[in-house]
Design a protein around this motif. Sequence first.
Motif, mmCIF file in Angstrom:
data_model
loop_
_atom_site.group_PDB
_atom_site.id
_atom_site.type_symbol
_atom_site.label_atom_id
_atom_site.label_comp_id
_atom_site.label_asym_id
_atom_site.label_seq_id
_atom_site.Cartn_x
_atom_site.Cartn_y
_atom_site.Cartn_z
ATOM 1 N N LEU A 94 -24.458 1.140 2.129
ATOM 2 C CA LEU A 94 -23.064 1.557 2.099
ATOM 3 C C LEU A 94 -22.692 2.222 3.417
ATOM 4 O O LEU A 94 -23.290 3.218 3.810
ATOM 5 N N LEU A 95 -21.702 1.652 4.126
ATOM 6 C CA LEU A 95 -21.274 2.171 5.422
ATOM 7 C C LEU A 95 -19.982 2.980 5.321
ATOM 8 O O LEU A 95 -19.823 3.977 6.016
ATOM 9 N N SER A 96 -19.065 2.536 4.474
ATOM 10 C CA SER A 96 -17.777 3.223 4.293
ATOM 11 C C SER A 96 -17.288 2.987 2.875
ATOM 12 O O SER A 96 -17.623 1.982 2.254
ATOM 13 N N THR A 97 -16.477 3.931 2.405
ATOM 14 C CA THR A 97 -15.829 3.771 1.110
ATOM 15 C C THR A 97 -14.334 3.977 1.289
ATOM 16 O O THR A 97 -13.896 4.587 2.259
ATOM 17 N N GLY A 98 -13.584 3.453 0.352
ATOM 18 C CA GLY A 98 -12.144 3.654 0.401
ATOM 19 C C GLY A 98 -11.571 3.771 -0.992
ATOM 20 O O GLY A 98 -12.181 3.333 -1.971
ATOM 21 N N SER A 99 -10.421 4.388 -1.058
ATOM 22 C CA SER A 99 -9.641 4.409 -2.305
ATOM 23 C C SER A 99 -8.188 4.264 -1.886
ATOM 24 O O SER A 99 -7.782 4.710 -0.807
ATOM 25 N N ALA A 100 -7.417 3.619 -2.741
ATOM 26 C CA ALA A 100 -6.027 3.363 -2.363
ATOM 27 C C ALA A 100 -5.159 3.249 -3.608
ATOM 28 O O ALA A 100 -5.646 2.993 -4.715
ATOM 29 N N ALA A 101 -3.876 3.418 -3.375
ATOM 30 C CA ALA A 101 -2.861 3.199 -4.400
ATOM 31 C C ALA A 101 -1.893 2.140 -3.879
ATOM 32 O O ALA A 101 -1.563 2.130 -2.690
ATOM 33 N N TYR A 102 -1.475 1.241 -4.754
ATOM 34 C CA TYR A 102 -0.588 0.145 -4.390
ATOM 35 C C TYR A 102 0.604 0.107 -5.327
ATOM 36 O O TYR A 102 0.453 0.302 -6.526
ATOM 37 N N ILE A 103 1.785 -0.166 -4.775
ATOM 38 C CA ILE A 103 2.967 -0.387 -5.589
ATOM 39 C C ILE A 103 2.877 -1.832 -6.097
ATOM 40 O O ILE A 103 2.547 -2.742 -5.329
ATOM 41 N N VAL A 104 3.112 -2.033 -7.384
ATOM 42 C CA VAL A 104 2.970 -3.375 -7.947
ATOM 43 C C VAL A 104 4.295 -3.914 -8.500
ATOM 44 O O VAL A 104 4.351 -5.063 -8.935
ATOM 45 N N SER A 105 5.339 -3.086 -8.515
ATOM 46 C CA SER A 105 6.624 -3.598 -9.024
ATOM 47 C C SER A 105 7.761 -3.086 -8.165
ATOM 48 O O SER A 105 7.635 -2.212 -7.375
ATOM 49 N N THR A 160 0.836 -1.203 0.000
ATOM 50 C CA THR A 160 0.000 0.000 0.000
ATOM 51 C C THR A 160 0.866 1.247 0.000
ATOM 52 O O THR A 160 1.777 1.376 0.815
ATOM 53 N N ILE A 161 0.557 2.178 -0.897
ATOM 54 C CA ILE A 161 1.233 3.470 -0.951
ATOM 55 C C ILE A 161 0.387 4.511 -0.226
ATOM 56 O O ILE A 161 0.882 5.324 0.536
ATOM 57 N N ASP A 162 -0.912 4.494 -0.486
ATOM 58 C CA ASP A 162 -1.817 5.502 0.053
ATOM 59 C C ASP A 162 -3.189 4.878 0.257
ATOM 60 O O ASP A 162 -3.615 4.047 -0.544
ATOM 61 N N LEU A 163 -3.857 5.261 1.333
ATOM 62 C CA LEU A 163 -5.184 4.736 1.641
ATOM 63 C C LEU A 163 -6.043 5.849 2.197
ATOM 64 O O LEU A 163 -5.618 6.586 3.087
ATOM 65 N N ARG A 164 -7.244 5.960 1.662
ATOM 66 C CA ARG A 164 -8.208 6.933 2.163
ATOM 67 C C ARG A 164 -9.500 6.189 2.467
ATOM 68 O O ARG A 164 -9.982 5.394 1.663
ATOM 69 N N VAL A 165 -10.070 6.452 3.640
ATOM 70 C CA VAL A 165 -11.336 5.834 4.041
ATOM 71 C C VAL A 165 -12.303 6.933 4.448
ATOM 72 O O VAL A 165 -11.943 7.834 5.194
ATOM 73 N N ASP A 166 -13.526 6.839 3.961
ATOM 74 C CA ASP A 166 -14.610 7.725 4.374
ATOM 75 C C ASP A 166 -15.642 6.880 5.112
ATOM 76 O O ASP A 166 -16.186 5.925 4.557
ATOM 77 N N TYR A 167 -15.888 7.235 6.364
ATOM 78 C CA TYR A 167 -16.862 6.535 7.201
ATOM 79 C C TYR A 167 -18.193 7.262 7.041
ATOM 80 O O TYR A 167 -18.344 8.398 7.475
ATOM 81 N N LEU A 168 -19.169 6.616 6.420
ATOM 82 C CA LEU A 168 -20.431 7.264 6.076
ATOM 83 C C LEU A 168 -21.537 7.008 7.089
ATOM 84 O O LEU A 168 -22.365 7.880 7.342
ATOM 85 N N ARG A 169 -21.564 5.797 7.647
ATOM 86 C CA ARG A 169 -22.588 5.401 8.618
ATOM 87 C C ARG A 169 -21.945 4.495 9.663
ATOM 88 O O ARG A 169 -20.948 3.840 9.385
ATOM 89 N N PRO A 170 -22.540 4.407 10.836
ATOM 90 C CA PRO A 170 -22.007 3.489 11.856
ATOM 91 C C PRO A 170 -22.057 2.040 11.382
ATOM 92 O O PRO A 170 -23.040 1.623 10.757
ATOM 93 N N GLY A 171 -21.019 1.288 11.661
ATOM 94 C CA GLY A 171 -20.948 -0.120 11.290
ATOM 95 C C GLY A 171 -21.578 -0.996 12.359
ATOM 96 O O GLY A 171 -20.872 -1.566 13.186
ATOM 97 N N ILE A 172 -22.886 -1.077 12.321
ATOM 98 C CA ILE A 172 -23.619 -1.889 13.294
ATOM 99 C C ILE A 172 -24.292 -3.029 12.543
ATOM 100 O O ILE A 172 -24.994 -2.809 11.561
ATOM 101 N N GLY A 173 -24.047 -4.254 12.994
ATOM 102 C CA GLY A 173 -24.644 -5.416 12.345
ATOM 103 C C GLY A 173 -23.898 -6.680 12.703
ATOM 104 O O GLY A 173 -22.885 -6.648 13.398
ATOM 105 N N GLU A 174 -24.406 -7.779 12.203
ATOM 106 C CA GLU A 174 -23.810 -9.081 12.472
ATOM 107 C C GLU A 174 -22.889 -9.538 11.345
ATOM 108 O O GLU A 174 -22.037 -10.388 11.542
#
Length: 165
Positions: free
Chosen positions: A154-165, A111-125
């Motif tokens: 939809l509870l959360s979203t994310g976007s990320a960049a990864y090094i592959v080489s 992982t190079i970069d990670l962004r997470v947006d928490y939109l709603r509480p994560g309640i559930g089984e």
Amino acid sequence: MPKTPHAESAAVPIVFEAEFIEGLTSIFEVSIVFNQMLGLKITSITPDKVKASIAMRPELVGHYAYNRIHGGVISAGLDAMGGLAVMAAIGARHMDEAPSQRLHRFAKLGTIDLRVDYLRPGIGEQFELHAEVMRLGSRVASTRMEFLGADGKLLSTGSAAYIVS
């Protein structure tokens, strides 16, 4: 005389071999012990999208009064799914290689970069996680991920960049 557009041949969908799916599943669910701790279980792997689930357990609670899943579990789960999506995309790009050879291509993935947006509480089984690669370059891959409740909300979203080489 005007040129008529020619019909492009439909691309044949890529289907992974059982050996490749089993190898990815083993890497993801067995070799990466942290994914075991999170309880991540792969439900689907295709070249375009990967899916997994997490069952709620007491060890994953982040807010004791509401039995809400910890934000770190969400973040780590989304990161892991982004990495899995990149592995699937790399595997699809190199279908000319044997499955065992493609599985060795993931040694430098990180992982190079990670962004997470928490939109709603994560309640559930039970929770669903989805990820897809937006761009797979020769050095860097970009992904988009989703963390959903059992009802598909939809509870959360994310976007990320990864090094592959």
